[in-house]
Each structure stands twice: as C-alpha cells, then as structure tokens.
Design an enzyme around this catalytic site. Structure first.
Site, PDB file in Angstrom:
ATOM      1  N   GLY A 196       0.815  -1.209   0.000  1.00 46.57           N
ATOM      2  CA  GLY A 196       0.000   0.000   0.000  1.00 46.57           C
ATOM      3  C   GLY A 196       0.843   1.250   0.000  1.00 46.57           C
ATOM      4  N   VAL A 200       0.004   4.609   5.642  1.00 40.12           N
ATOM      5  CA  VAL A 200      -0.491   3.452   6.395  1.00 40.12           C
ATOM      6  C   VAL A 200       0.688   2.608   6.881  1.00 40.12           C
ATOM      7  CG1 VAL A 200      -1.888   1.346   6.269  1.00 40.12           C
ATOM      8  CG2 VAL A 200      -2.654   3.438   5.120  1.00 40.12           C
ATOM      9  N   GLU A 218       5.602  -3.236   1.001  1.00 41.91           N
ATOM     10  CA  GLU A 218       5.679  -3.054  -0.448  1.00 41.91           C
ATOM     11  C   GLU A 218       4.910  -1.790  -0.780  1.00 41.91           C
ATOM     12  OE1 GLU A 218       7.589  -4.772  -2.245  1.00 41.91           O
ATOM     13  OE2 GLU A 218       8.041  -6.401  -0.860  1.00 41.91           O
TER      14      GLU A 218
END
Length: 531
Positions: A196, A200, A218
């Site tokens: 994402g 986050v 990732e």
C-alpha cells in the site's frame, strides 16, 4: 447482497484459531503446503469468470488485463512454488571455512515463522493478496488475510469463495476498513506483510513495535523514466505509454514522470498520439480496453492535481486531459513544461497513481541524477532508456530504487527468480519465488558435532587453552585464526571458485559420462568402433 465486514469482536478469536492450528502442527507438513498451493490454483482456475466480473465492476478492467496481471501471475506463482518447494525446504549445507569444523555437519534450515498477517491492496487485489499468501503457506505458516475494502466486489468475492478452497483452520480472511485493520494490528503476529502507501505503512510499523513484529512493506513512490538521446524513441514511447496507462496508471511500479533529453523531446511528443491510438483507438473514453479509476475519492484527487498543474504557467497538455466523473475516467494525459520543482508543480509532490504523466526536458543526465537523489526518497522502480550501456550503468549506479528495468517497464515482475521489493520510502523486504519463501521463513543455523573425539576439544577449555604461551593456545590459533590474505591469494581463490571448482561438481561429471556413453553407443551402431 453485500457481504458484511468481519465483526471486530471476532478478530481476536480468528487470530487465536489460526495460531492454534499452527501450534498443533497442521501447517508444517509438506503435504499440507502442497495441498494449499493446489487449492489456491484451483480457486484461480475455477473462479476465473467470477474474478473477471468482480474486477470489471471495481475497475472496468478488461478481461485480458485481469487474466495477465492478476489471475495469471498468481497462477504462475503457485505452479512455480509447487515445482521448487522440495528444493527450497531442503537443508543447505555450508562450509566451516576452518579445519576446526571439518568433522561437523553445518546446515541452514528454513522454518516457518508462525502466524503472519497479509494486508492486501485494491489495485491488483488478486495478485497482491494471493502471491504473498502462496509464499507464506509454502513456508509452512498460518495466515490471516486482510482484504482491501476499496475494490469492494473483488473483496466480497474473496470472502465468499476463497474459504471454500483453502484450509479455514489455518487461513483466515478478514474484510473491513480502519476499525477492522486496527483490531488486527492489536494482535500478535510473527510477520506483517503490507502492500500500500507509506502513510499506512507508518501506522503498521508503530503497531508492530508492541510485539517486536517484523514487517515487510511493499509501497511505491515516484518512479522515474530517463530517456537518453540515444534511445529508440518510437519503442520507448510505446512501452512507456503502455505501462502508464495499464490499469489506468493505478500500478505501484507505473512510471510516474519522464525525463526526456531535449534533443529528442519533439520526436517523443510526436509519437504519443500515434501510440495512444495503437493502444486504445481514437477515443480511450469509448474503449472497452481502458480501465477506470477505482473510486470517486481517487478520481477527485487526480482531477484536482491535474487542474492545479494546468494553472502553472508554461505547462500544457501534449495529449489527453479529458475526464468523465460519472465513468470515473481520465484519459492518458501527457504534460510538458514541467520541472522537478515540487513547490511549483503539484504533479511532482507525491506519487500520482493515475494516468497523468509529466515530462521534464533535460540537457545533462548528471543533473537529472542529482535532482532525483536530492528528493531523498528512493522509488520502487527506475527505468532508463538508451542504446548506450554506459548511460544505463550510470543511471543504475547513480539513482537509488527498489528495482530497475532498462529499455522497458514492469516486465521483471513476471520473473519468479528476481526479488521484488522497495528500499527506503518505497518499502522494505522482498518477495516473489524463492525470495518470498525466504521472507516468510526463519533461517536457522544447525551444527551437528561428533559426540566423541573429545581430544579435539581440549584446546578450548580454560585450564588447557587459556595460556597464550602454551601448546594448546597455539593449536587454537592454528585452527581458528586465519591469516589475512594477500590480493594475489584473493584473486586466485576467486578464480578457483568461479572457474575450476564447478568442473568437479557431480553434475558436469555425470553429464559428461552420459554424453560419452551415448556417443560410444552411436559410434558402435555406426560401425565406427569394433566390438
């Protein structure tokens, strides 16, 4: 009927059940791992139509694109993993590098980590959820999948159908938004794998600190393309526009912006309308082959950024620019007159994650490299285009990035033997193929020593070996302390390892014997050798 989110109150129990299955040893046997890999593959084959329909509803994505980049890549990952699993789990013998360990068996063995959390994403919700799951179960872990609520139709399909194929005692599926994710992050996992954005990712890392949980991130970033004056411009434009417009630019390794040498800029711009017509016909808005933006929020973000950029003096649209809010469609849009100044140009502030492509003209590649490095945020991908290998090497060595492809884009993701992952702001850790298996495994060193031959150990005991003038300490020095090699000895040992030692490995010898035996039979059959 919509599928409800996983009740927050149920999440601790789901994680506890997955851990109970792991602790009971259900996930460790190779038979179970193979069974799950085949089950995931069966899901992808048997539910192909349903997956295509769901992704069309979410992204208006054409069936072939879904098959190639979502379903197909996940299927290939399952097949590749099944083919090589026995090799991956086999103990790896290593050398002790000293006569002190000549009698020992030294191995690296790979063990599962335990219960892992895989947080998927919405842009390739099959690929980027199931490929991490494939490598996780191959390594013998139990897994909890957190599906993205943004690609709602695909998430609901996974909630309904995936549990019909995999072992529900060890593989749990959670569907929801922020409250569900928050509840998950409060649980203890042995690894968190997240795909994402960096915002986050920072939340996940803070949560992981509580249990000292390792994380694999990732992410993405502003992946640059650098087009040299010696590049094949028609081919470069076609490949760049293909990669930028695939999934309407909603790809973590999509080219974010392009540097083009001033001497070939006019040719570069002239090729763009030709390529766009080849890809999507005269009007991408009417093409069934062109994907839409996933949500109104993402559409409005992209339109706002584009409109703000077009207010900057000197910026103009080379191609595209049209949009349709009802359809959540933005044409592939190429801009010129942009510079790397993010304070002045809104399109240069953060990853675009859409079909907007700024083009920056340059004179000196060293200045380009310096400008990219000055951002201090390595991207997930880097794409130099040139027929000059020295140019390519200069860019590869000068710019930090997670992955590099020269004279093309994205294609390395399909190579199972290449690791895929970011660095710095674009992520940490890697996966795909054996690299993913290692990510979800603990590499345990195993040393098995002889139970007897105690005389060989006498030198290490204090009463015998701690007198530096004594005999036993001299033995310790000889056995353990290696002399500093000379440059000549290093060169010789390197040459021997690379060129001579492989000649004595069993495989070439056996192949040579087999070929010799075959040649002998052929010669006898031809009467060239008498009986």
């Amino acid at each position: 009927m919509p599928v409800p989110y996983t009740p927050v109150a149920d999440i601790p129990r789901l994680v506890a059940d997955a851990r109970a299955a792991y602790d009971a040893g259900f996930t460790k046997p190779l038979a179970w791992r193979r069974q799950q890999l085949r089950a995931i593959h069966d899901f992808l084959v048997k539910e192909e139509k349903a997956i295509n329909e769901a992704l069309f509803k979410d992204l208006h994505r054409p069936e072939a694109e879904t098959m190639i980049y979502d379903i197909g890549m996940a299927r290939n990952a399952a097949v590749h993993t099944l083919e090589y699993l026995d090799d991956w789990v086999a103990p790896e013998r290593v050398s002790g590098e000293s006569v002190a360990y000549a009698m020992d068996r030294l191995e690296v063995r790979r063990f599962p980590l335990g219960v892992v959390l895989i947080i998927g994403t919405w842009n390739y919700p099959i690929n980027l959820t199931l490929i991490p799951l494939i490598t996780a179960v191959a390594a013998g872990n139990a897994a909890v999948l957190k599906l993205s609520e943004v690609s709602v139709n695909t998430a609901e399909l996974l909630v309904r159908l995936l549990p019909k194929y995999v072992d529900n005692s060890a593989i749990k599926v959670v569907y929801g938004a922020v409250p569900e994710s928050t509840a998950l992050l409060e649980q203890r996992f042995n690894l968190i794998f997240y795909t994402g954005n960096a915002v986050v990712a920072r939340v996940i890392m803070k949560a992981a600190v509580k249990h000292l949980t390792p994380v694999v991130l990732e992410l993405g970033g502003k992946s640059p393309v650098i087009v040299d004056k010696d590049a094949n411009i028609p081919n470069a434009v076609k490949r760049i526009m293909w990669a930028k417009s695939m999934n309407s630019g909603q790809t973590c390794v999509a080219p974010d912006y392009v540097y083009v040498h001033k001497s070939v800029a006019a040719q570069f711009y002239a090729e763009i309308p030709k390529v766009a017509k080849i890809l999507y016909g005269n009007d991408p808005a009417k093409s069934e082959l062109y994907t839409r933006i996933v949500s109104d929020r993402h559409f409005n973000r992209l339109v706002s950024t584009l409109d703000a950029e077009l207010k900057v003096p000197g910026v103009e649209v080379v191609y595209g620019g049209n949009r349709d809010a009802k359809e959540r469609l933005i044409e592939p849009t190429v801009l010129r007159g942009v510079t790397q100044d993010a304070k002045k140009h809104p399109v240069m502030k953060e990853e675009l994650f859409g079909p907007i492509m700024p083009v920056i003209e340059y004179d000196d590649v060293d200045e380009v490299i310096a400008a990219i490095r000055a951002k201090g945020e390595p991207s997930l991908a880097l794409y130099p285009f040139s027929s000059n290998l020295k140019f390519i090497e200069k860019v590869v060595n000068g710019v930090d990035a997670g992955n590099v492809i020269a004279n093309d884009l994205i294609m390395s993701l399909a190579v199972e033997n290449l690791p895929f992952g970011g660095v710095g702001e674009s992520g940490m850790g890697s996966y795909h193929g054996k690299h993913g298996f290692d990510t979800f495994s603990h590499k345990r060193s195993v040393m098995v020593r002889p139970a007897g031959l105690e005389i060989l150990n006498d030198a290490r005991y204090p009463a015998n070996g701690y007198n530096r003038r004594g005999f036993w300490y001299k033995v310790v020095e000889i056995l353990l302390f290696r002399p500093m090699p000379t440059d000549t000895s290093i060169a010789f040992s390197t040459f021997w390892r690379r060129n001579i030692s492989p000649l004595f490995s069993p495989a070439p010898i056996l192949i040579g014997l087999a070929l010799g035996f075959y040649a002998s039979i052929r010669a006898r059959a031809a009467g060239l050798i008498s009986h």
